[in-house]
Write an enzyme that holds these catalytic residues in place. Structure first.
Site, PDB file in Angstrom:
ATOM      1  N   ILE A 159       0.823  -1.212   0.000  1.00  0.00           N
ATOM      2  CA  ILE A 159       0.000   0.000   0.000  1.00  0.00           C
ATOM      3  C   ILE A 159       0.860   1.265   0.000  1.00  0.00           C
ATOM      4  O   ILE A 159       0.405   2.333  -0.407  1.00  0.00           O
ATOM      5  CB  ILE A 159      -0.962  -0.047   1.214  1.00  0.00           C
ATOM      6  CG1 ILE A 159      -2.233   0.733   0.966  1.00  0.00           C
ATOM      7  CG2 ILE A 159      -0.276   0.386   2.500  1.00  0.00           C
ATOM      8  CD1 ILE A 159      -3.343   0.435   1.974  1.00  0.00           C
TER       9      ILE A 159
ATOM     10  N   ASN B 193      11.519  -8.592   7.130  1.00  0.00           N
ATOM     11  CA  ASN B 193      11.873  -7.985   8.410  1.00  0.00           C
ATOM     12  C   ASN B 193      11.386  -8.921   9.501  1.00  0.00           C
ATOM     13  O   ASN B 193      10.215  -9.307   9.510  1.00  0.00           O
ATOM     14  CB  ASN B 193      11.219  -6.607   8.537  1.00  0.00           C
ATOM     15  CG  ASN B 193      11.719  -5.636   7.483  1.00  0.00           C
ATOM     16  OD1 ASN B 193      12.896  -5.663   7.123  1.00  0.00           O
ATOM     17  ND2 ASN B 193      10.838  -4.792   6.971  1.00  0.00           N
TER      18      ASN B 193
ATOM     19  N   GLN C 204      10.089  -5.229  11.964  1.00  0.00           N
ATOM     20  CA  GLN C 204       8.827  -5.834  11.532  1.00  0.00           C
ATOM     21  C   GLN C 204       7.635  -5.110  12.151  1.00  0.00           C
ATOM     22  O   GLN C 204       7.602  -4.891  13.365  1.00  0.00           O
ATOM     23  CB  GLN C 204       8.799  -7.316  11.948  1.00  0.00           C
ATOM     24  CG  GLN C 204       7.562  -8.048  11.451  1.00  0.00           C
ATOM     25  CD  GLN C 204       7.551  -9.522  11.851  1.00  0.00           C
ATOM     26  OE1 GLN C 204       8.457 -10.007  12.535  1.00  0.00           O
ATOM     27  NE2 GLN C 204       6.519 -10.235  11.422  1.00  0.00           N
TER      28      GLN C 204
ATOM     29  N   HIS D 106       5.946 -12.062   5.905  1.00  0.00           N
ATOM     30  CA  HIS D 106       5.813 -11.537   4.538  1.00  0.00           C
ATOM     31  C   HIS D 106       7.186 -11.225   3.982  1.00  0.00           C
ATOM     32  O   HIS D 106       8.088 -10.803   4.704  1.00  0.00           O
ATOM     33  CB  HIS D 106       4.929 -10.287   4.500  1.00  0.00           C
ATOM     34  CG  HIS D 106       5.342  -9.192   5.443  1.00  0.00           C
ATOM     35  ND1 HIS D 106       5.055  -9.243   6.792  1.00  0.00           N
ATOM     36  CD2 HIS D 106       6.020  -8.038   5.255  1.00  0.00           C
ATOM     37  CE1 HIS D 106       5.528  -8.161   7.382  1.00  0.00           C
ATOM     38  NE2 HIS D 106       6.134  -7.407   6.477  1.00  0.00           N
TER      39      HIS D 106
ATOM     40  N   HIS E 200       9.063  -8.853   1.126  1.00  0.00           N
ATOM     41  CA  HIS E 200       8.932  -7.688   0.236  1.00  0.00           C
ATOM     42  C   HIS E 200       9.723  -8.019  -1.030  1.00  0.00           C
ATOM     43  O   HIS E 200      10.917  -8.329  -0.941  1.00  0.00           O
ATOM     44  CB  HIS E 200       9.568  -6.442   0.863  1.00  0.00           C
ATOM     45  CG  HIS E 200       8.960  -5.991   2.156  1.00  0.00           C
ATOM     46  ND1 HIS E 200       8.141  -4.884   2.244  1.00  0.00           N
ATOM     47  CD2 HIS E 200       9.068  -6.470   3.426  1.00  0.00           C
ATOM     48  CE1 HIS E 200       7.777  -4.710   3.504  1.00  0.00           C
ATOM     49  NE2 HIS E 200       8.325  -5.649   4.244  1.00  0.00           N
TER      50      HIS E 200
END
Ligand code: AMP
Length: 120
Positions: A32, A85, A92, A98, A100
């Site tokens: 986002i 992270n 994080q 997750h 990136h």
């Protein structure tokens, strides 16, 4: 009742996302707040707090999924950066594993010893 992270809510369909690729075990969607021309988040649908908790066999399958995302985005040859992270010192913010995937430009790289933002 367990509190869900924002990414678990995305997996559950409770919050929308800008989807890039999906299969039964993994989901890729646009970040986002992109930090590169291409900034995709890649997550397992099953909940793991971070990389330290991740299952090795599932990580093998996730590797293939991430490679597919790179091919789909046309950056498998030009290159990309893959980052996760982990924990407080890793910075994080969302407590669901997750990766990136950053691409679309020659990316900068900072030295923790000279970065003015760093307290190291
Ligand atoms: P991290 O610091 O590694 O936990 O990064 C969390 C990332 O999630 C950041 O890059 C945010 O921009 C991104 N993010 C947070 N909420 C959303 C959302 N609803 N949809 C897409 N990306 C998000």
């Amino acid at each position: 009742e367990k509190i869900m992270t924002i990414f678990e809510k995305i997996v559950a369909g409770e919050i929308p996302c800008n989807k890039v690729l999906e299969n039964d075990k993994f989901l890729a969607f646009n970040d986002i707040n992109p930090k590169a021309p291409i900034h995709i988040l890649i997550i397992p649908k099953k909940h793991f707090e971070n990389f330290q908790e991740m299952d090795g066999a599932l990580m093998g399958e996730m590797t293939k999924f991430i490679q597919e995302v790179a091919v789909l985005m046309g950056v498998d040859k030009s290159g990309y950066r893959l980052v996760t992270n982990c924990g407080e010192n890793g910075g994080q913010e969302v407590m669901h594993l997750h990766f990136h995937l950053l691409a679309g430009a020659k990316l900068g790289w900072v030295d923790a010893a000279t970065d003015p933002q760093s307290t190291f």
